[in-house]
Enzyme design. Structure first.
Site, PDB file in Angstrom:
ATOM      1  N   ASP A 127      40.853  35.132  40.858  1.00 28.61           N
ATOM      2  CA  ASP A 127      40.924  33.657  40.943  1.00 28.61           C
ATOM      3  C   ASP A 127      42.365  33.140  40.968  1.00 28.61           C
ATOM      4  OD1 ASP A 127      38.230  33.812  40.805  1.00 28.61           O
ATOM      5  OD2 ASP A 127      37.978  32.767  38.903  1.00 28.61           O
ATOM      6  N   GLU A 185      32.788  28.235  43.977  1.00 31.67           N
ATOM      7  CA  GLU A 185      31.548  28.221  43.174  1.00 31.67           C
ATOM      8  C   GLU A 185      31.607  27.164  42.060  1.00 31.67           C
ATOM      9  OE1 GLU A 185      31.346  32.041  41.146  1.00 31.67           O
ATOM     10  OE2 GLU A 185      33.366  31.745  40.385  1.00 31.67           O
TER      11      GLU A 185
END
Ligand code: F6P
Length: 340
Positions: free
Chosen positions: A126, A220
């Protein structure tokens, strides 16, 4: 010196390169390396594997982690912190190198405060760990996401339909931002910027009007302005993180309904995390491993190795875990220029 190593949290391409670098450097300097299996679980249970040259042979280009990983949080268990300290003491571990993200390094911070000599190595696809310009794994994930977008353009245009690509990114939209820019997305939606559904539909419509089909890239963890995360299950891990996923499918049906054109969702999921690391990630991971070993030998503790520009530096673990590195508004504004 006896050095303990572990990999915690979600796996990430490049973990094996870090492990290999630590072991190779340790062998050269006459240190012994103890690998703990499956993150903090291995430390809690004293589940170890000796890490010698044979154990790291051929692992540089391999994805995943030869040590295994878990999201075990010792501090969420009764007496867990003490059990970790007892294992380290019993095994005569002089220094510990945990390789992980915010959760793993959060545990590392507490251990450093308890007197353990700890040097952390940052890891997450990430790229949301503060105090380092990049984490390894991000570049590989970005490559996977960009290739997917390139492929989706041609099938989307052929069928005149919207394709929504859901990528990873719980709190930070770095993968969506970079892949969306690299792949020429019609819209990019990230957790830091709650989105307006009407504006998304409008961008898609404009793309159809120009004779091409829209590609929507969504993290997401992205949320609509007036809504919350879309969750498939309410399940939480030991660090209290709820399992995400589902925003792509929800958006695809909404866009289909509002544009009157077919839409499909593609969830890239763990494909972004698996497989062979990119050359950039192998090099960064290797340099992190070497620098972590150096830091241990320099007698450092409570620090993490980090990339600043092209240099590997040491930063306080407390600084690294104090806050997440989120996408700034001006970076999002750059990709917004290409919407529609
Ligand atoms: O932390 C990295 C990450 O890839 C997040 O983007 C994602 O929410 C999470 O891992 C999912 O991991 P898992 O499926 O292993 O719980």
């Amino acid at each position: 010196m006896r050095i303990g190593i572990l990999t915690g949290g979600g796996d990430c391409p490049g973990l094996n390169a870090v492990i290999r670098a630590i072991v190779r450097k340790s062998v050269q300097s006459g240190d012994e390396v103890v690998g703990f299996r499956d993150g903090w679980r291995g430390v809690l249970e004293g589940d170890t594997v000796p890490m010698d040259l044979a154990a790291v042979r051929g692992i540089l280009p391999r994805g995943g982690t030869v040590l295994g990983t878990s999201r075990t949080n010792p501090y969420a268990l009764q007496g867990g912190g003490d059990r970790v300290l007892a294992t380290l003491e019993r095994l005569g571990v002089d220094a510990l190198i945990p390789i992980g993200g915010e959760d793993t390094l959060g545990v590392a911070t507490k251990l450093a405060e308890a007197g353990v000599r700890v040097v952390g190595v940052p890891k997450t696809i990430d790229n949301d760990l503060d105090a380092t310009d990049y984490t390894f794994g991000f570049d590989t994930a970005l490559g996977v996401a960009t290739e997917a977008i390139d492929r989706l353009h041609t099938t989307g245009d052929s069928h005149h339909r919207t394709l929504v690509v859901e990528v990873m990114g719980r709190h930070a939209g770095w993968i969506a931002l970079h892949a969306g820019m690299a792949g020429g997305a019609t819209v990019v939606l990230i957790p830091e910027q709650p989105f307006d559904v009407d504006a998304v539909v409008e961008h898609c419509q404009r793309r159809f009007d120009s004779g091409y089909s829209p590609i929507v890239v969504v993290s997401e963890g992205a949320k609509p302005k007036d809504g919350d995360w879309v969750l498939t299950t309410g399940e939480k891990d030991a660090f209290g993180h709820v399992r995400l996923g589902g925003i792509g499918t929800a958006l695809a049906s909404l866009i289909e309904e509002r544009t009157g054109r077919e839409s499909r969702a593609v969830v890239l999921g763990h494909i972004q995390r698996g497989g062979t690391p990119s050359p950039f990630d192998r090099v960064l991971a290797t340099r992190f491993g070497l620098a972590a070993h150096d830091a241990v030998h320099a007698g450092e503790t409570g620090v993490m190795v980090a990339l600043r520009g092209t240099d590997i530096v040491r930063v306080a673990l407390t600084e690294a875990t104090a806050q997440l590195k989120l996408v700034p508004v001006e970076r999002y504004a750059e990709v917004e220029v290409f919407f529609g």
